[in-house]
Design a protein around this motif. Structure first.
Motif, PDB file in Angstrom:
ATOM      1  N   PRO A  98       0.796  -1.236   0.000  1.00 34.91           N
ATOM      2  CA  PRO A  98       0.000   0.000   0.000  1.00 34.91           C
ATOM      3  C   PRO A  98       0.827   1.284   0.000  1.00 34.91           C
ATOM      4  N   ARG A  99       1.936   1.327   0.712  1.00 34.79           N
ATOM      5  CA  ARG A  99       2.741   2.555   0.742  1.00 34.79           C
ATOM      6  C   ARG A  99       3.405   2.828  -0.605  1.00 34.79           C
ATOM      7  N   LEU A 100       3.891   1.780  -1.241  1.00 31.16           N
ATOM      8  CA  LEU A 100       4.501   1.934  -2.564  1.00 31.16           C
ATOM      9  C   LEU A 100       3.443   2.366  -3.580  1.00 31.16           C
ATOM     10  N   ALA A 101       2.283   1.711  -3.560  1.00 27.28           N
ATOM     11  CA  ALA A 101       1.199   2.069  -4.480  1.00 27.28           C
ATOM     12  C   ALA A 101       0.755   3.509  -4.254  1.00 27.28           C
ATOM     13  N   ASP A 102       0.670   3.936  -2.996  1.00 26.88           N
ATOM     14  CA  ASP A 102       0.260   5.307  -2.703  1.00 26.88           C
ATOM     15  C   ASP A 102       1.296   6.307  -3.216  1.00 26.88           C
ATOM     16  N   GLY A 103       2.579   5.998  -3.053  1.00 25.62           N
ATOM     17  CA  GLY A 103       3.634   6.885  -3.560  1.00 25.62           C
ATOM     18  C   GLY A 103       3.581   7.017  -5.078  1.00 25.62           C
ATOM     19  N   ILE A 104       3.310   5.918  -5.764  1.00 25.00           N
ATOM     20  CA  ILE A 104       3.189   5.955  -7.217  1.00 25.00           C
ATOM     21  C   ILE A 104       1.956   6.746  -7.623  1.00 25.00           C
TER      22      ILE A 104
END
Length: 185
Positions: free
Chosen positions: A12-18
């Motif tokens: 979720p954190r990586l997806a949110d950053g993208i």
């Protein structure tokens, strides 16, 4: 092939950053790379749509649409932010969305013009990468100043990177995601 939703549930954190980089100017904005019939790359700006349902793009009748219809491989790169050199990258396969109710719902949410000859594509995620430059990572022990912090997620069920020239890294890690440090060329 993972959907955006599956990827986001896993990281979720990586997806949110993208998502933040793709939507930094409001609606989505990025560069879409497709594979031409002769095998060469084609790059065009697009307005991707990220929802809880997935990662989508409305593609008008164009060479890039024909590329996706013929060979669904794609790479999507964020537009560069004004205040940093951060970047986001997603690669996988695009497939046409054929469910009329889903198309209508996403078209309404994205305000896609009904009179325009577009096709809705959903983009699966084989590779996702987020690169943050030093202003975002200052003070993290062990991180060398001037080097980017890179976060990579690889779908363990995706075809090998060797079979897909638009996907990066060549080897599959035992973990699904990792933090990477590397020096600039």
């Amino acid at each position: 092939m993972a959907s955006w939703s599956e990827f986001a549930a896993d990281e979720p954190r990586l997806a949110d950053g993208i998502r933040v980089l793709i939507q930094q100017y409001g609606p989505g904005f990025g560069y879409l790379a497709t594979v031409r019939a002769d095998g060469g790359p084609r790059v065009h700006p697009v307005s991707p749509v990220i929802t809880d349902e997935g990662l989508f793009c409305f593609i008008i009748d164009s060479p890039k649409r024909r590329d996706l219809e013929r060979d669904g491989r794609y790479a999507l790169h964020s537009f560069p932010p004004e205040e940093s050199d951060d970047e986001a990258y997603v690669a996988g396969r695009a497939r046409p969305v054929t469910d009329p109710a889903r198309v209508a719902r996403l078209a309404q949410g994205a305000r896609a013009e009904p009179q325009v000859d577009w096709q809705l594509f959903e983009f699966t995620v084989d590779v996702a990468m987020l690169t943050r430059r030093e202003q975002h990572i200052a003070g993290i022990p062990g991180l060398t100043p001037g080097r980017p912090a890179v976060r990579v997620w690889l779908d363990p069920h995706a075809p090998s990177a060797a079979a897909s020239p638009l996907a990066a890294p060549q080897s599959r890690p035992t973990r699904l995601s990792r933090d990477v440090q590397y020096t600039a060329a």
